[in-house]
Design a protein around this motif. Structure first.
Motif, PDB file in Angstrom:
ATOM      1  N   SER A  88       0.932  -1.065   0.393  1.00 26.19           N
ATOM      2  CA  SER A  88      -0.117  -0.108  -0.750  1.00 26.19           C
ATOM      3  C   SER A  88       1.275   1.805   0.163  1.00 26.19           C
ATOM      4  O   SER A  88       2.472   1.304  -0.121  1.00 26.19           O
ATOM      5  N   HIS A  89       0.746   2.645   0.135  1.00 23.73           N
ATOM      6  CA  HIS A  89       1.098   3.873  -0.510  1.00 23.73           C
ATOM      7  C   HIS A  89       1.939   3.852   1.102  1.00 23.73           C
ATOM      8  O   HIS A  89       2.742   4.981   1.598  1.00 23.73           O
ATOM      9  N   GLU A  90       1.160   3.034   2.467  1.00 26.23           N
ATOM     10  CA  GLU A  90       1.980   3.058   3.140  1.00 26.23           C
ATOM     11  C   GLU A  90       1.650   1.904   4.412  1.00 26.23           C
ATOM     12  O   GLU A  90       1.017   1.704   4.710  1.00 26.23           O
ATOM     13  N   ILE A  91       3.411   1.734   4.269  1.00 28.42           N
ATOM     14  CA  ILE A  91       3.176  -0.084   4.530  1.00 28.42           C
ATOM     15  C   ILE A  91       3.692   0.212   5.962  1.00 28.42           C
ATOM     16  O   ILE A  91       4.525   0.698   5.764  1.00 28.42           O
ATOM     17  N   PRO A  92       3.368   0.007   7.391  1.00 26.79           N
ATOM     18  CA  PRO A  92       4.269   0.283   8.479  1.00 26.79           C
ATOM     19  C   PRO A  92       5.239  -0.844   8.268  1.00 26.79           C
ATOM     20  O   PRO A  92       5.451  -1.631   8.091  1.00 26.79           O
ATOM     21  N   PRO A  93       6.827   0.098   8.739  1.00 25.46           N
ATOM     22  CA  PRO A  93       7.839  -0.806   8.903  1.00 25.46           C
ATOM     23  C   PRO A  93       7.885  -1.562   9.927  1.00 25.46           C
ATOM     24  O   PRO A  93       7.222  -1.513  11.098  1.00 25.46           O
ATOM     25  N   HIS A  94       8.693  -2.812   9.942  1.00 19.40           N
ATOM     26  CA  HIS A  94       9.580  -3.748  10.714  1.00 19.40           C
ATOM     27  C   HIS A  94      10.353  -2.607  11.929  1.00 19.40           C
ATOM     28  O   HIS A  94      10.161  -1.400  11.493  1.00 19.40           O
ATOM     29  N   VAL A  95      10.608  -3.328  12.824  1.00 19.50           N
ATOM     30  CA  VAL A  95      11.551  -3.074  13.707  1.00 19.50           C
ATOM     31  C   VAL A  95      12.868  -3.062  12.734  1.00 19.50           C
ATOM     32  O   VAL A  95      13.461  -3.332  11.800  1.00 19.50           O
ATOM     33  N   PRO A 106      11.023  -0.770  -1.933  1.00 22.22           N
ATOM     34  CA  PRO A 106      10.454  -0.112  -2.847  1.00 22.22           C
ATOM     35  C   PRO A 106       9.135  -0.802  -3.013  1.00 22.22           C
ATOM     36  O   PRO A 106       8.885  -0.125  -3.750  1.00 22.22           O
ATOM     37  N   CYS A 107       8.763  -1.364  -2.533  1.00 21.71           N
ATOM     38  CA  CYS A 107       6.951  -1.502  -2.625  1.00 21.71           C
ATOM     39  C   CYS A 107       6.075   0.262  -1.898  1.00 21.71           C
ATOM     40  O   CYS A 107       5.055   0.184  -3.078  1.00 21.71           O
ATOM     41  N   GLN A 108       6.117   0.013  -1.111  1.00 23.31           N
ATOM     42  CA  GLN A 108       6.048   1.084  -0.977  1.00 23.31           C
ATOM     43  C   GLN A 108       5.829   2.533  -1.709  1.00 23.31           C
ATOM     44  O   GLN A 108       4.992   3.858  -2.143  1.00 23.31           O
ATOM     45  N   ALA A 109       7.200   2.903  -1.669  1.00 20.33           N
ATOM     46  CA  ALA A 109       7.888   3.854  -3.133  1.00 20.33           C
ATOM     47  C   ALA A 109       6.808   3.562  -4.446  1.00 20.33           C
ATOM     48  O   ALA A 109       6.445   4.498  -4.869  1.00 20.33           O
ATOM     49  N   ILE A 142      16.513  -3.521  -5.476  1.00 19.05           N
ATOM     50  CA  ILE A 142      16.497  -3.288  -7.013  1.00 19.05           C
ATOM     51  C   ILE A 142      15.773  -3.783  -7.227  1.00 19.05           C
ATOM     52  O   ILE A 142      14.989  -4.174  -8.302  1.00 19.05           O
ATOM     53  N   ALA A 143      16.142  -5.827  -7.204  1.00 26.57           N
ATOM     54  CA  ALA A 143      15.444  -6.927  -6.959  1.00 26.57           C
ATOM     55  C   ALA A 143      14.037  -6.961  -6.922  1.00 26.57           C
ATOM     56  O   ALA A 143      12.892  -6.690  -7.802  1.00 26.57           O
ATOM     57  N   LEU A 144      13.989  -6.259  -6.087  1.00 25.16           N
ATOM     58  CA  LEU A 144      12.424  -6.325  -5.586  1.00 25.16           C
ATOM     59  C   LEU A 144      11.945  -5.434  -6.052  1.00 25.16           C
ATOM     60  O   LEU A 144      10.475  -5.667  -6.699  1.00 25.16           O
ATOM     61  N   GLY A 145      12.266  -4.709  -6.846  1.00 23.01           N
ATOM     62  CA  GLY A 145      11.188  -2.984  -6.906  1.00 23.01           C
ATOM     63  C   GLY A 145      11.221  -3.521  -8.399  1.00 23.01           C
ATOM     64  O   GLY A 145      10.084  -2.773  -8.964  1.00 23.01           O
ATOM     65  N   GLN A 146      12.137  -4.092  -9.150  1.00 23.90           N
ATOM     66  CA  GLN A 146      11.941  -4.432 -10.104  1.00 23.90           C
ATOM     67  C   GLN A 146      10.985  -5.389 -10.592  1.00 23.90           C
ATOM     68  O   GLN A 146      10.533  -5.669 -11.502  1.00 23.90           O
ATOM     69  N   ALA A 147      11.026  -5.860 -10.039  1.00 26.99           N
ATOM     70  CA  ALA A 147       9.814  -7.810  -9.487  1.00 26.99           C
ATOM     71  C   ALA A 147       8.565  -7.294  -9.354  1.00 26.99           C
ATOM     72  O   ALA A 147       7.176  -7.330 -10.567  1.00 26.99           O
ATOM     73  N   VAL A 148       8.327  -5.881  -8.935  1.00 24.68           N
ATOM     74  CA  VAL A 148       6.936  -5.313  -8.304  1.00 24.68           C
ATOM     75  C   VAL A 148       6.328  -4.435 -10.111  1.00 24.68           C
ATOM     76  O   VAL A 148       5.839  -4.781 -10.365  1.00 24.68           O
ATOM     77  N   ALA A 167      15.778   6.917  -3.070  1.00 24.76           N
ATOM     78  CA  ALA A 167      14.865   7.412  -2.513  1.00 24.76           C
ATOM     79  C   ALA A 167      13.908   6.506  -1.363  1.00 24.76           C
ATOM     80  O   ALA A 167      13.784   7.067  -0.030  1.00 24.76           O
ATOM     81  N   ALA A 168      14.333   5.439  -1.650  1.00 30.31           N
ATOM     82  CA  ALA A 168      12.581   4.080  -1.453  1.00 30.31           C
ATOM     83  C   ALA A 168      13.851   3.559   0.265  1.00 30.31           C
ATOM     84  O   ALA A 168      13.469   3.415   0.678  1.00 30.31           O
ATOM     85  N   GLU A 169      14.758   3.279  -0.762  1.00 33.94           N
ATOM     86  CA  GLU A 169      15.552   2.305   0.695  1.00 33.94           C
ATOM     87  C   GLU A 169      15.986   3.716   2.290  1.00 33.94           C
ATOM     88  O   GLU A 169      15.971   3.359   2.901  1.00 33.94           O
ATOM     89  N   ARG A 170      15.507   4.609   1.815  1.00 31.44           N
ATOM     90  CA  ARG A 170      15.731   6.002   3.380  1.00 31.44           C
ATOM     91  C   ARG A 170      14.090   5.055   4.563  1.00 31.44           C
ATOM     92  O   ARG A 170      14.658   5.490   5.051  1.00 31.44           O
TER      93      ARG A 170
END
Ligand code: NG1
Length: 412
Positions: A88-95, A106-109, A142-148, A167-170
């Protein structure tokens, strides 16, 4: 496909996929390489160039698209447990530090960019050592973003994608630059790339055939989840503070316009030596050291690129040595193990050697020629690894880097 997994010493993972996700079969393979940075360290987040090349070692993800927004991921390395979340556009982070955040980033971005997205089941494998300054984290992003993108039939240009992923990785908490994502996404086989930031641009240089880059791991993990992340983020802040001071003085003296916000823009107006002089007059202690490293390291990138184009190994090596010295003394990111590996490489006839990546552990890279490379590898083996006892598979921690191609995704 089967044979290349076997090349990396991994059994064919399709079975593992079916075991992890009963009743499902993979239909896509997304791969993204790690990288070794040859010179230009801690410059990217300051808007100054870097000079990495992609490695053969990589992250590979087998995928089966889903028709809902669920993402289920299993990692073949047991230390990284299975993770599941909804895109989703707001994915709660893990710790902080949890590997799921590198999946969520990458999914959220991309959800923010493209709206509703479908998820997938995925099995992650890696031939990259973790937390070693070889960018396994960005390769995963990158591998996951490209998959999305592929699962959802969306496209972005390579540079646009790389910027989006940087930017996503931040999301993971590291205030990183954009080097790793750009080289992992866009590298050209057989080449090193000078990467410029703001705007992102890539300039390739063929790596001379008789140059050998040896990568050696310190056996110390530079975890971006703990100390290394704090130390890294502190340096990004120090660099910004140093810039504010010298940019202010440069503006007051009419050397640069008011409000310059990057080293890159300041160096368009003020030459390197003048900027270092301004720093020496107006800064002290840590901030002066940080500024001196960043500014001189940026210029070493251009000199090194020219040396590579001329096939001038000697000069390239000297620049690597100067980079290491600056990283050790002014940037304070080396470690006793990194210094030991550098000394061993130079003692065995390497043209140059330096820490690569963020530092605080991780890897060293040395440049050798065809005549000296075996001696350099042997000196690491005998001088560093043998005295430390059982270090696992040597070829995973000590190897010659092969300049490889950037990320790809293929239909199986
Ligand atoms: P590594 O060493 O892979 O953690 C980090 C940053 C780079 C760059 C280097 C230092 C991330 C994802 N990567 O790389 O952008 O700043 O340190 O040159 O933050």
């Amino acid at each position: 496909m089967g044979s290349s997994w076997v090349d990396h010493g991994l059994p064919d993972p399709s079975e593992a996929f079916r075991k992890a996700f009963p009743g499902r079969s993979p239909t896509l393979l997304s791969r993204a390489p790690g990288r070794v940075n040859l010179i230009g360290e801690h410059t990217d987040y300051n808007g100054l160039p870097v000079f990495p090349m992609a490695l053969r070692q990589e992250i590979r993800i087998l995928l089966s698209p889903r028709d809902d927004a669920l993402v289920r991921v299993v990692n073949r390395k047991r230390e990284f447990g299975p993770r599941e979340f909804t895109i989703s556009h707001e994915i709660p982070p893990h710790v902080t530090g949890d590997w799921a955040n590198y999946l969520k980033a990458p999914c959220q971005a991309l959800a923010r960019r493209f709206g509703d997205l479908n998820g997938f089941d995925a099995l992650v494998s890696s031939t990259l050592p973790v937390a070693s300054g070889l960018s396994s984290s960005s390769a995963l992003v990158i591998a996951l973003g490209q998959a999305v993108l592929r699962v959802n039939e969306k496209t972005l240009s390579t540079l646009d994608f790389a910027e989006e992923m940087a930017a996503a990785e931040r999301y993971t908490g590291t205030q990183g630059g954009g080097m790793d994502q750009a080289i992992s996404a866009g590298a050209l086989e057989g080449h090193a790339s000078r990467i410029e930031f703001g705007p992102l641009e890539v300039f390739e240089t063929p790596v001379p055939e008789d140059w050998r880059f040896v990568v050696a791991h310190t056996l110390v993990r530079a975890e971006k989840s703990g100390f290394a992340q704090d130390a890294y983020n502190t340096r990004t802040k120090e660099c910004r503070e140093a810039l504010e001071v010298v940019a202010g003085v440069a503006a007051a003296r009419g050397l640069a316009p008011e409000g310059v916000v990057s080293y890159h823009h300041l160096l368009e107006r003020v030459c390197i030596q003048d900027l270092v002089d301004l720093g020496e007059e107006n800064l002290e202690g840590t901030l002066l050291k940080r500024l001196r490293h960043v500014v001189t390291e940026g210029s070493r990138v251009y000199d090194a690129e020219h040396a590579m184009k001329r096939g001038d190994r000697l000069t390239f090596g000297l620049l690597m040595n100067a980079s290491h010295q600056s990283l050790r003394e002014d940037y304070e990111v080396s470690s006793p193990e990194l210094d030991e590996l550098v000394d061993l490489a130079l003692g065995a006839g390497a043209a140059g050697a330096r820490l690569t990546g963020a530092g605080f552990g991780g890897c060293m890279v040395a440049l050798a020629g065809p005549d000296s490379v075996d001696g350099v590898m042997e000196s690491m083996e005998q001088g560093f690894y043998q005295p430390r006892g059982d270090v696992g598979k040597l070829d995973q921690i000590l190897f010659q880097a092969e300049a490889s191609q950037g990320a790809t995704v293929e239909t199986l």
